[in-house]
Design a protein around this motif. Structure first.
Motif, PDB file in Angstrom:
ATOM      1  N   ASP A 182       0.865  -1.186   0.000  1.00 61.13           N
ATOM      2  CA  ASP A 182       0.000   0.000   0.000  1.00 61.13           C
ATOM      3  C   ASP A 182       0.903   1.238   0.000  1.00 61.13           C
ATOM      4  N   TRP A 183       1.336   1.622  -1.190  1.00 62.00           N
ATOM      5  CA  TRP A 183       2.293   2.721  -1.302  1.00 62.00           C
ATOM      6  C   TRP A 183       1.718   4.048  -0.844  1.00 62.00           C
ATOM      7  N   GLN A 184       0.448   4.270  -1.080  1.00 57.43           N
ATOM      8  CA  GLN A 184      -0.151   5.531  -0.645  1.00 57.43           C
ATOM      9  C   GLN A 184      -0.005   5.706   0.867  1.00 57.43           C
ATOM     10  N   SER A 185      -0.295   4.650   1.611  1.00 61.52           N
ATOM     11  CA  SER A 185      -0.170   4.726   3.072  1.00 61.52           C
ATOM     12  C   SER A 185       1.284   4.884   3.492  1.00 61.52           C
TER      13      SER A 185
ATOM     14  N   GLU B 238       2.234   8.519   2.824  1.00 60.83           N
ATOM     15  CA  GLU B 238       1.577   9.426   3.783  1.00 60.83           C
ATOM     16  C   GLU B 238       2.235   9.310   5.156  1.00 60.83           C
TER      17      GLU B 238
ATOM     18  N   THR C 203       7.347  11.307  -1.068  1.00 64.30           N
ATOM     19  CA  THR C 203       6.761  12.494  -0.427  1.00 64.30           C
ATOM     20  C   THR C 203       6.933  13.734  -1.276  1.00 64.30           C
TER      21      THR C 203
ATOM     22  N   ALA D  84       3.781  13.780  -3.467  1.00 58.97           N
ATOM     23  CA  ALA D  84       2.597  14.095  -2.668  1.00 58.97           C
ATOM     24  C   ALA D  84       2.574  15.585  -2.343  1.00 58.97           C
TER      25      ALA D  84
ATOM     26  N   TRP E 266       3.407   6.925  -5.814  1.00 58.91           N
ATOM     27  CA  TRP E 266       2.432   7.910  -5.355  1.00 58.91           C
ATOM     28  C   TRP E 266       1.320   8.132  -6.381  1.00 58.91           C
TER      29      TRP E 266
ATOM     30  N   GLY F  94       0.401   6.274  -8.982  1.00 55.38           N
ATOM     31  CA  GLY F  94      -0.383   5.068  -9.240  1.00 55.38           C
ATOM     32  C   GLY F  94      -1.119   5.075 -10.563  1.00 55.38           C
TER      33      GLY F  94
ATOM     34  N   ARG G 181      -2.088   7.781 -12.238  1.00 51.60           N
ATOM     35  CA  ARG G 181      -2.922   8.976 -12.446  1.00 51.60           C
ATOM     36  C   ARG G 181      -2.268  10.009 -13.361  1.00 51.60           C
TER      37      ARG G 181
END
Length: 307
Positions: free
Chosen positions: A2-5, A8, A151, A154, A182, A184, A186
């Motif tokens: 879970d790269w987003q977590s 963050e 980061t 983000a 981050w 993913g 998009r």
């Protein structure tokens, strides 16, 4: 993963340690691009993000930390270790050059200069780790390092990044892996490498990480002999282009002439994809460039002292 977590969590962890770097719009060579000026980070590169995230994620042994580096990662680890009260031993190849070696020493680490390239410095660092029990901080192929570098992206989105495509220089792959992790999918990610240091491009061509020969103007920052496994696993979603040294030095000069941004060759590598035509945006495509490093040789301050 879970790269987003992970990213963050890294943002919360390194808050107050890494700088929030500025963003701008520049028109070097007539290219209208959004840029993030990550060369204004502590020690002159994004590497501080991964270094702080790693050190703040674990219990550091009394023997401290050890790292192999072409220069920028070593300076970042040295800086973070000193801020957090840990001894640091940094192993660099002699091609790192006096400017980056001096930067590491000023940051407070013991710097060991090894004949050869990054792979030779890594071997020496691993021997030090085995002999002393120091904790190895890998320059690009570890989850805390990649999450720390993520980061940057983000933060950029929080600052209003408005781009379809982001161009990012690649050495061992920690930075572009952080972007891919981050975003993913998009945004389109274009991985830019020097023609003479093309570890990711060669791996994607071969279908697996392979060793490459390394040379050229950006070898002391982008000179990984083999792409990191984490980057390779993520980079199937990226476009890969290579650029000649002449385009890198022209992009470097262009950033100074037209935007008064003085960067090292690696810091200009992503822009060189536009300068050389290795990447040509579609009409209306919004493009962003990450400027990643500001430690050229010779160091401008040292040149002033001796000139």
């Amino acid at each position: 993963m879970d790269w987003q977590s992970e990213i963050e969590d890294a943002r919360r962890r390194i808050a107050g340690h890494a700088r929030v770097t500025p963003v701008a719009r520049l028109e070097p060579g007539g290219f209208d691009v959004a840029v993030k000026l990550e060369q204004m980070q502590h020690t002159g590169s994004f590497k501080v993000r991964g270094a702080f995230n790693t050190l703040l994620s674990v219990d550091v042994p009394s023997a401290g930390v050890v790292a192999a580096s072409g220069g920028n990662h070593g300076a970042a680890v040295a800086f973070a270790a000193r801020r957090l009260g840990h001894p640091a031993h940094i192993f660099v190849p002699d091609v790192a050059g006096a400017a980056k070696i001096g930067l590491i020493e000023r940051a407070g680490a013991t710097c060991h200069v090894i004949p050869g390239l990054y792979a030779d410095a890594l071997e020496a660092a691993q021997a030090h780790e085995a002999a002393t029990g120091a904790m190895q901080i890998h320059a690009y192929d570890s989850v805390p390092t990649v999450a720390g570098q993520g980061t940057c992206f983000a933060e950029w989105e929080e600052q209003g990044l408005d781009a379809d495509t982001v161009l990012i220089a690649v050495g061992g792959g920690g930075l572009v892996a952080g972007a891919l992790a981050w975003f993913g999918g998009r945004r389109r990610i274009v991985a830019v490498e020097p023609e003479q240091s093309r570890a990711l491009n060669a791996a994607l061509t071969a279908g697996a990480p392979v060793d490459v020969e390394v040379s050229g103007v950006a070898a002391n920052a982008l000179g990984a002999r083999r792409i990191g496994d984490i980057c390779f696993d993520l980079a199937r979603e990226a476009d890969s282009v290579t650029v000649p040294d002449a385009a890198i030095t022209e992009a470097q000069a262009m950033l100074w002439r037209e935007a008064r941004q003085w960067v090292e060759p690696a810091g200009a590598c992503a822009l060189a994809a536009l300068v050389s035509g290795a990447y040509t945006p579609e009409p209306g495509e919004r493009v962003a460039v990450l400027i990643c490093g500001a430690n050229p040789a010779p160091d401008p301050v040292d040149a002033l002292r001796t000139g």
